[in-house]
Write an enzyme that holds these catalytic residues in place. Structure first.
Site, PDB file in Angstrom:
ATOM      1  N   ASP A  33       6.225  -4.826  -0.352  1.00  0.00           N
ATOM      2  CA  ASP A  33       5.192  -4.692   0.684  1.00  0.00           C
ATOM      3  C   ASP A  33       5.043  -3.236   1.146  1.00  0.00           C
ATOM      4  O   ASP A  33       5.998  -2.466   1.096  1.00  0.00           O
ATOM      5  CB  ASP A  33       5.560  -5.597   1.874  1.00  0.00           C
ATOM      6  CG  ASP A  33       4.371  -5.885   2.766  1.00  0.00           C
ATOM      7  OD1 ASP A  33       3.224  -5.590   2.361  1.00  0.00           O
ATOM      8  OD2 ASP A  33       4.581  -6.402   3.881  1.00  0.00           O
ATOM      9  N   GLY A  34       3.841  -2.912   1.598  1.00  0.00           N
ATOM     10  CA  GLY A  34       3.597  -1.590   2.203  1.00  0.00           C
ATOM     11  C   GLY A  34       2.764  -0.645   1.353  1.00  0.00           C
ATOM     12  O   GLY A  34       2.642   0.536   1.690  1.00  0.00           O
ATOM     13  N   ASN A  35       2.176  -1.147   0.277  1.00  0.00           N
ATOM     14  CA  ASN A  35       1.348  -0.283  -0.574  1.00  0.00           C
ATOM     15  C   ASN A  35       0.166   0.295   0.202  1.00  0.00           C
ATOM     16  O   ASN A  35      -0.153   1.475   0.081  1.00  0.00           O
ATOM     17  CB  ASN A  35       0.783  -1.063  -1.769  1.00  0.00           C
ATOM     18  CG  ASN A  35       1.861  -1.524  -2.725  1.00  0.00           C
ATOM     19  OD1 ASN A  35       3.008  -1.103  -2.608  1.00  0.00           O
ATOM     20  ND2 ASN A  35       1.494  -2.376  -3.667  1.00  0.00           N
ATOM     21  N   TRP A  38       1.232   2.890   2.733  1.00  0.00           N
ATOM     22  CA  TRP A  38       1.666   4.099   2.009  1.00  0.00           C
ATOM     23  C   TRP A  38       0.438   4.956   1.694  1.00  0.00           C
ATOM     24  O   TRP A  38       0.450   6.173   1.878  1.00  0.00           O
ATOM     25  CB  TRP A  38       2.377   3.683   0.711  1.00  0.00           C
ATOM     26  CG  TRP A  38       2.871   4.817  -0.135  1.00  0.00           C
ATOM     27  CD1 TRP A  38       4.118   5.379  -0.099  1.00  0.00           C
ATOM     28  CD2 TRP A  38       2.139   5.516  -1.145  1.00  0.00           C
ATOM     29  NE1 TRP A  38       4.195   6.394  -1.027  1.00  0.00           N
ATOM     30  CE2 TRP A  38       3.013   6.498  -1.683  1.00  0.00           C
ATOM     31  CE3 TRP A  38       0.848   5.428  -1.662  1.00  0.00           C
ATOM     32  CZ2 TRP A  38       2.625   7.376  -2.708  1.00  0.00           C
ATOM     33  CZ3 TRP A  38       0.452   6.299  -2.670  1.00  0.00           C
ATOM     34  CH2 TRP A  38       1.338   7.262  -3.192  1.00  0.00           C
ATOM     35  N   THR A  79      -0.758 -16.612  -2.429  1.00  0.00           N
ATOM     36  CA  THR A  79      -1.949 -17.470  -2.356  1.00  0.00           C
ATOM     37  C   THR A  79      -2.838 -17.061  -1.176  1.00  0.00           C
ATOM     38  O   THR A  79      -4.020 -17.388  -1.149  1.00  0.00           O
ATOM     39  CB  THR A  79      -1.555 -18.964  -2.208  1.00  0.00           C
ATOM     40  OG1 THR A  79      -0.528 -19.072  -1.210  1.00  0.00           O
ATOM     41  CG2 THR A  79      -1.038 -19.549  -3.502  1.00  0.00           C
ATOM     42  N   ASN A  81      -3.285 -13.824  -0.363  1.00  0.00           N
ATOM     43  CA  ASN A  81      -3.879 -12.504  -0.621  1.00  0.00           C
ATOM     44  C   ASN A  81      -5.333 -12.565  -1.099  1.00  0.00           C
ATOM     45  O   ASN A  81      -6.020 -11.541  -1.144  1.00  0.00           O
ATOM     46  CB  ASN A  81      -3.023 -11.702  -1.624  1.00  0.00           C
ATOM     47  CG  ASN A  81      -1.715 -11.199  -1.036  1.00  0.00           C
ATOM     48  OD1 ASN A  81      -0.698 -11.116  -1.716  1.00  0.00           O
ATOM     49  ND2 ASN A  81      -1.713 -10.853   0.241  1.00  0.00           N
ATOM     50  N   ARG A 201      12.922  -7.114   1.415  1.00  0.00           N
ATOM     51  CA  ARG A 201      11.519  -6.882   1.768  1.00  0.00           C
ATOM     52  C   ARG A 201      11.365  -5.445   2.254  1.00  0.00           C
ATOM     53  O   ARG A 201      12.103  -4.998   3.131  1.00  0.00           O
ATOM     54  CB  ARG A 201      11.018  -7.847   2.851  1.00  0.00           C
ATOM     55  CG  ARG A 201       9.529  -7.583   3.145  1.00  0.00           C
ATOM     56  CD  ARG A 201       8.871  -8.638   3.989  1.00  0.00           C
ATOM     57  NE  ARG A 201       7.424  -8.418   4.004  1.00  0.00           N
ATOM     58  CZ  ARG A 201       6.508  -9.344   4.235  1.00  0.00           C
ATOM     59  NH1 ARG A 201       6.883 -10.581   4.456  1.00  0.00           N
ATOM     60  NH2 ARG A 201       5.226  -9.045   4.222  1.00  0.00           N
TER      61      ARG A 201
HETATM   62  C1  IPE Z   1       3.421 -10.530   1.058  1.00  0.00           C
HETATM   63  O1  IPE Z   1       2.867  -9.400   1.625  1.00  0.00           O
HETATM   64  C2  IPE Z   1       2.850 -10.771  -0.303  1.00  0.00           C
HETATM   65  C3  IPE Z   1       3.213  -9.821  -1.335  1.00  0.00           C
HETATM   66  C4  IPE Z   1       4.000  -8.785  -1.207  1.00  0.00           C
HETATM   67  C5  IPE Z   1       2.623 -10.060  -2.610  1.00  0.00           C
HETATM   68  P1  IPE Z   1       1.598  -9.487   2.604  1.00  0.00           P
HETATM   69  O2  IPE Z   1       1.277  -8.074   2.940  1.00  0.00           O
HETATM   70  O3  IPE Z   1       0.532 -10.295   1.980  1.00  0.00           O
HETATM   71  O4  IPE Z   1       2.198 -10.281   3.825  1.00  0.00           O
HETATM   72  P2  IPE Z   1       1.737 -10.353   5.334  1.00  0.00           P
HETATM   73  O5  IPE Z   1       0.265 -10.656   5.344  1.00  0.00           O
HETATM   74  O6  IPE Z   1       2.013  -9.019   5.942  1.00  0.00           O
HETATM   75  O7  IPE Z   1       2.577 -11.430   5.935  1.00  0.00           O
HETATM   76  C1  IPE Z   2       1.914  -5.200  -0.919  1.00  0.00           C
HETATM   77  O1  IPE Z   2       1.326  -4.176  -0.185  1.00  0.00           O
HETATM   78  C2  IPE Z   2       1.094  -5.618  -2.113  1.00  0.00           C
HETATM   79  C3  IPE Z   2       0.425  -6.919  -1.951  1.00  0.00           C
HETATM   80  C4  IPE Z   2       0.554  -7.713  -0.936  1.00  0.00           C
HETATM   81  C5  IPE Z   2      -0.411  -7.345  -3.024  1.00  0.00           C
HETATM   82  P1  IPE Z   2       0.188  -4.452   0.874  1.00  0.00           P
HETATM   83  O2  IPE Z   2      -1.131  -4.354   0.183  1.00  0.00           O
HETATM   84  O3  IPE Z   2       0.415  -5.711   1.608  1.00  0.00           O
HETATM   85  O4  IPE Z   2       0.370  -3.203   1.828  1.00  0.00           O
HETATM   86  P2  IPE Z   2       0.300  -3.205   3.414  1.00  0.00           P
HETATM   87  O5  IPE Z   2       1.241  -4.248   3.897  1.00  0.00           O
HETATM   88  O6  IPE Z   2      -1.120  -3.499   3.792  1.00  0.00           O
HETATM   89  O7  IPE Z   2       0.733  -1.841   3.783  1.00  0.00           O
HETATM   90 MG    MG Z   3       1.458  -6.168   3.260  1.00  0.00          MG
END
Ligand code: IPE
Ligand code: IPE
Ligand code: MG
Length: 254
Positions: A33-35, A38, A79, A81, A201
């Site tokens: 998480d956090g892409n 970033w 699911t 996303n 995580r």
């Molecule tokens: C969880 O991250 C799903 C994946 C890393 C693929 P999310 O970014 O979707 O989760 P929430 O919405 O912050 O709970």
């Molecule tokens: C995780 O990074 C990748 C996926 C959930 C697909 P995010 O896209 O959720 O990045 P943040 O949480 O918005 O920073």
């Molecule tokens: Mg996220």
């Protein structure tokens, strides 16, 4: 034998904070998480974060394999996303095939087997084709299993298991009194895979976000504020070493 030789040769490599190889968790699951954050921090579009995150996928896959992790499960798309903007979802759907195109040869060389958790049918056909080809090509590999959770949701998975049990009961194949944990386990997408020992995580969020809810009943949890694209081998090993200091009791006494 191949795996042993491979491990032996890799053990010669020295990494700054390499964990004790004797107590490496068998199954590690990661919520990457956090892409998006970033990318935002750098004034870049969210998809730039997803692309940068691919580098961490490669690095952590190798780092896990190098110390003898047997199963690495990566949460790539939930699911939930699908709620994101279409352009971002399209981009995310292209990443697995890009990863496999670039990495399949290395994964084959390292004897890694690819498996998928999640409902593949709902994915674009180009994504399905490349994933199916990678699963097929690596199916006889005997090294680490790289489980990619794609269009995965734990509640859907549990609901499907319940539906399957209900059907078997209705058909007279299953006695309600005999429904036990293995009746659920054998109907989950993780069927045959032991529960994660450690769940990591990234990005500072302290929740499971519908990931492996049943399977994580006794999993050790480890959280870090680091965003996924910045999460590298040293951080992964830090998590492993933290895991190695935990005392797992499973409800009993130590
Ligand atoms: C969880 O991250 C799903 C994946 C890393 C693929 P999310 O970014 O979707 O989760 P929430 O919405 O912050 O709970
Ligand atoms: C995780 O990074 C990748 C996926 C959930 C697909 P995010 O896209 O959720 O990045 P943040 O949480 O918005 O920073
Ligand atoms: Mg996220």
């Amino acid at each position: 034998m191949f795996k042993l030789k491979q491990l032996f040769s890799r053990q010669k490599k020295t990494y700054a904070n390499k964990p004790d190889l004797a107590g490496v968790p068998y199954h590690v699951a990661v919520i990457m998480d956090g892409n998006g954050r970033w990318a935002k921090k750098r004034g870049l579009p969210r998809i730039a974060g997803h692309r940068a995150g691919m580098e961490s996928v490669k690095e952590i896959t190798t780092a896990a394999d190098d110390i003898g992790v047997q199963i690495l499960t990566l949460y790539a798309f939930s699911t939930e996303n699908w709620k994101r903007p279409e352009q971002e979802v399209d981009f995310l759907m292209r990443l697995p095939q890009e990863f496999l195109l670039l990495e399949l040869e290395t994964l084959m060389k390292n004897n890694v087997r690819i498996r998928i958790l999640g409902d593949l049918d709902a994915l674009p056909s180009h994504t399905q084709t490349s994933i199916n080809a990678a699963c097929e090509k690596t199916k006889n590999n005997t090294g680490m299993v790289l489980n990619i959770a794609l269009n995965y949701g734990s509640r859907t998975e549990i609901l499907d298991a319940i539906r399957s049990i209900a059907k078997d009961v209705k058909a007279g194949l299953l006695d309600p009194e005999s429904i036990d944990e293995s009746a659920i386990n054998s109907r989950l997408m993780t069927q045959g895979i032991p529960d994660p020992d450690l769940l990591i995580r990234t990005s500072g969020e302290l929740r499971l976000s519908n990931f492996l809810l049943w399977q994580c009943a006794y999993t050790e949890l480890w959280f870090t504020d680091i965003f996924w694209p910045d999460f590298k081998r040293e951080h992964f090993y830090e998590a492993i070493r933290a895991y190695q200091k935990r005392g797992r009791r499973f409800g009993g006494l130590k």
